[in-house]
Design an enzyme around this catalytic site. Structure first.
Site, PDB file in Angstrom:
ATOM      1  N   GLY A 103       0.820  -1.199   0.000  1.00  0.00           N
ATOM      2  CA  GLY A 103       0.000   0.000   0.000  1.00  0.00           C
ATOM      3  C   GLY A 103       0.856   1.252   0.000  1.00  0.00           C
TER       4      GLY A 103
ATOM      5  N   GLY B 282      -0.363   4.478   0.256  1.00  0.00           N
ATOM      6  CA  GLY B 282      -1.111   5.640   0.751  1.00  0.00           C
ATOM      7  C   GLY B 282      -0.194   6.490   1.619  1.00  0.00           C
ATOM      8  CG  PHE B 283      -1.544  10.137   3.408  1.00  0.00           C
ATOM      9  CD1 PHE B 283      -0.831  11.220   2.926  1.00  0.00           C
ATOM     10  CD2 PHE B 283      -2.898  10.054   3.138  1.00  0.00           C
ATOM     11  CE1 PHE B 283      -1.462  12.209   2.193  1.00  0.00           C
ATOM     12  CE2 PHE B 283      -3.537  11.039   2.412  1.00  0.00           C
ATOM     13  CZ  PHE B 283      -2.819  12.115   1.933  1.00  0.00           C
ATOM     14  N   GLY B 284       0.503   6.275   4.810  1.00  0.00           N
ATOM     15  CA  GLY B 284       1.347   5.496   5.717  1.00  0.00           C
ATOM     16  C   GLY B 284       2.456   4.767   4.981  1.00  0.00           C
TER      17      GLY B 284
ATOM     18  CB  VAL C 260      -1.503  -7.897  -1.808  1.00  0.00           C
ATOM     19  CG1 VAL C 260      -1.398  -8.899  -0.675  1.00  0.00           C
ATOM     20  CG2 VAL C 260      -0.159  -7.237  -2.094  1.00  0.00           C
TER      21      VAL C 260
ATOM     22  CD  GLU D 121     -13.336  18.213   3.109  1.00  0.00           C
ATOM     23  OE1 GLU D 121     -12.444  18.701   3.813  1.00  0.00           O
ATOM     24  OE2 GLU D 121     -13.238  17.064   2.604  1.00  0.00           O
TER      25      GLU D 121
ATOM     26  CG  ASP E  14      -7.674   4.731   7.131  1.00  0.00           C
ATOM     27  OD1 ASP E  14      -7.392   5.390   8.146  1.00  0.00           O
ATOM     28  OD2 ASP E  14      -8.121   5.232   6.083  1.00  0.00           O
TER      29      ASP E  14
ATOM     30  CB  ALA F 144      -3.674  12.151   5.929  1.00  0.00           C
TER      31      ALA F 144
END
Lengths: 434, 434
Positions: free
Chosen positions: B27, B29-31, B95, B186, B315, B331
């Site tokens: 992954g 993403g941010f992490g 995966v 938003e 997450d 995030a």
């Protein structure tokens, strides 16, 4: 897809101001949009019908396909373009036919009555009867085509990176462009630059610079519409970019594995079709005379024989100059035809004398090969190649982009790419973003 | 989709430098991306696996869904981000599972051996067991979600323009957002501004300003994660934008025609799901303990119980602070966790003492409602609302965007929109561009 009730047509008929003639323009490409803009403020109710709600600047579509630009940068909402022309309305819908006797345009879900009809429906790809090739060699006409081709190109590099079988990796790094017209030349050049510059540093196992880009032209030379000198210069320029140019031999097979040309099989995971176009079915709608490419044969005033109230322009029409020479399928031709028909209709509405026959004013044609390389032909004597032609090409295309915002962002992206050698929009989206 | 031979895994094993431990990050993403960047130059072979070849800046995805930004502006090629970290390689692939006993990650077509595994697979929408609602109320996680939602929103206005049945037109101009978290707030605000500003002048039959935007929150208040004062301010600000906020009542039905809430049916052609998220199946892969949302319960050092060599972050993980309070799915939390795991692994590789438990440093959270309206919470005492908070929100988001180019173009687009009231990318694409 839409679900309106058929009384739609009546409603539009009712909303028509008494006595005001109704002009329907089918298609918001260069021709249709030019006509619509030029009819702004005219004493008529103008309706523009298009399957999409935006005008697409097709000359730069190949840059979306090669991750240089984003779709929104070359697409402008039709409504925004004609927002100030209060007598012009825009309908998003798909035209299924024309009833010339009753003077109505048939949409999926309603009928649209007209007093004057302008057909500017453009062209699609033609696989010359080999439609089964489309699956393997998509063409480049719509935004979805461009994002799909981009996805295929970038995915090929991704898959090559994880591929251990050298033959399969080879195939993934082979890119074949079929058709040596402007689109094919621009695609081949852009893929070469993507591989040799933008992606060069990003991979660990493969070296994108080893990608093989082959441009196949069945005719004797690329850019056949240009003088031989410029064709030869283009072939050399492509060679310098690392594009393998093969001229004079048609593709005889195209499948999952690659293409066959001149008896040789070229394995390729990515094949792009830039060879043939055919006009939209407008001629069938009118059951009027058409050429082999399906273009409607029109009179000198661009009206359809037997239908002085119906006009065909742009790629939809086969229009000829005084010497009987057919005009080429170029954006400027479509634009000037749209403006001509608008002038002609304004004159008719004012009860003025019939207009002069349409004459195309050729201000020159250009094609770009890649960074710092383009060709331009202005007359038999005045032609340009190389950096200056390339600068000019960029200026002209930015200038003709619809919408100041697009002009600004495209220019900014080009400058950025020129300085950094990076491309504008590399991520793969579409099916791949899942 | 890929077609590699299974010896892939062996090859990667072979290409591994002797003795160098293998770290696999699932992954980007941010992490995951934070971990990969922080492991650049470490004494280990790092492999980042993602289904996509780009990192998505999800906090701005709603602006793509509301035609404010283009996908490429919030997506950065993963390879470009780690291009300088020569010990980090990127694999595009899906995966399918983890074999913790044999220490291999299973891809569709191969296995990837690891010594250390970082699971940063993120979250998906959850329809709380009402998966049949997804068809009518798509969620917003991927670029394709955003372009599909944009297509639905803009097509609704297009269809309303040609719709003659007043009830059907009403339904086409009703927009329902389910879920009053930051994304829902938003989205609702952005749709309201699109209707009242960007599209206001473009239509002839309808007035987009008559669009009805309803935000439904089952809980007692919107932005429940923020102090009540800020929730109340947000509800008022949404009201000023013309958004109808309904709190305290869950949606009981969602179908083709619209939604039912509190016994009342709200007809709507466009419904957007911003209510629930569920973690990716990482917990199932490890058959380890998870909470109801599917998040892997991790130890204070973010490792999975019984697997000191496997970490779950962002997450994917249920991590708690000293007081047993679970960290929110934000995030910054994911980023700090990725950096923490990278530090921890570097220490382990250097044979240093085990690291301190992970602690989240909360630098504040924000949410934006619309033009000139946002909220920010930095501490119990220091909170902001309105224009200053909105400017700060913009600065922070531009600053954290990955890639200088994106920062530049997004800022330019925002300034443009602020000055002109026009939105960045109105054309509908996707299915619609055909």
């Amino acid at each position: 897809m839409f679900d309106q009730t058929p009384q739609g047509a009546e409603v539009i008929a009712r909303t028509k101001a008494p006595g005001r003639p109704r002009i329907v323009i089918v298609g918001a490409g260069f021709g249709g949009l030019a006509a619509a803009k030029a009819l702004g403020g005219a004493e008529a109710d103008v309706t523009v019908v298009d399957r999409r709600n935006y005008h697409l600047f097709q000359p730069l579509l190949y840059q979306v396909a090669t991750a240089g630009l984003s779709p929104a940068q070359i697409a402008t909402p039709i409504r925004a373009v004609v927002a100030d022309a209060t007598n012009v309305r825009v309908l998003m819908g798909r035209v299924s036919g024309v009833d010339a006797a009753r003077r109505v345009v048939r949409l999926e879900d309603r009928e649209l009555p007209y007093d004057y009809l302008v057909l500017a429906t453009g062209a699609r790809h033609s696989y010359f009867g080999r439609d089964e090739w489309e699956r393997f060699a998509p063409g480049l006409k719509k935004i979805d085509d461009a994002t799909e081709i981009r996805r295929r190109i970038l995915t090929a590099f991704e898959r090559a990176e994880t591929e251990d079988d050298p033959d399969k990796r080879r195939r993934l790094l082979n890119f074949v462009v079929i058709g040596g017209g402007p689109t094919g030349v621009e695609m081949a050049g852009a893929i070469a630059e993507l591989a040799r510059r933008a992606l060069a540093r990003d991979f660990r196992t493969i070296d994108p610079r080893q990608a093989r880009i082959v441009l196949l032209e069945a005719g004797p030379r690329v850019l056949a519409a240009f003088p031989e000198k410029l064709s030869a210069w283009t072939a050399r320029a492509l060679g310098r970019l690392g594009v393998e140019v093969r001229q004079g031999k048609p593709v005889t097979a195209c499948d999952e594995e690659g293409v066959v040309v001149d008896g040789e099989r070229i394995p390729a995971a990515t094949i792009i079709w830039a060879a043939g176009v055919a006009a939209s079915p407008a001629a069938k709608w009118l059951s009027s005379e058409a050429d082999r490419a399906g273009r409607v044969k029109v009179l000198p005033d661009l009206s359809v024989p037997g239908h002085p109230e119906i006009f065909a322009i742009g790629d939809t029409a086969l229009a000829c100059d005084g010497s009987g020479q057919a005009y080429p399928g170029l954006a400027p031709v479509a634009k000037q035809q749209g403006e001509y028909v608008a002038r002609l209709l304004r004159a008719r509405l004012a009860g003025k004398a019939p207009a002069e026959p349409f004459r195309y004013r050729d201000r020159g044609t250009m094609a770009t090969i890649g960074r710092g390389a383009a060709i331009a032909k202005f007359s038999r004597r005045f032609q340009l190649t190389g950096f200056v032609a390339w600068l000019l090409w960029g200026l002209v295309h930015v200038f003709f982009l619809v919408g100041f915002r697009n002009r600004f962002t495209v220019l900014a992206d080009w400058m950025w790419s020129y300085v950094t050698f990076q491309s504008g929009a590399t991520p793969t989206t579409g099916k791949n973003s899942e």
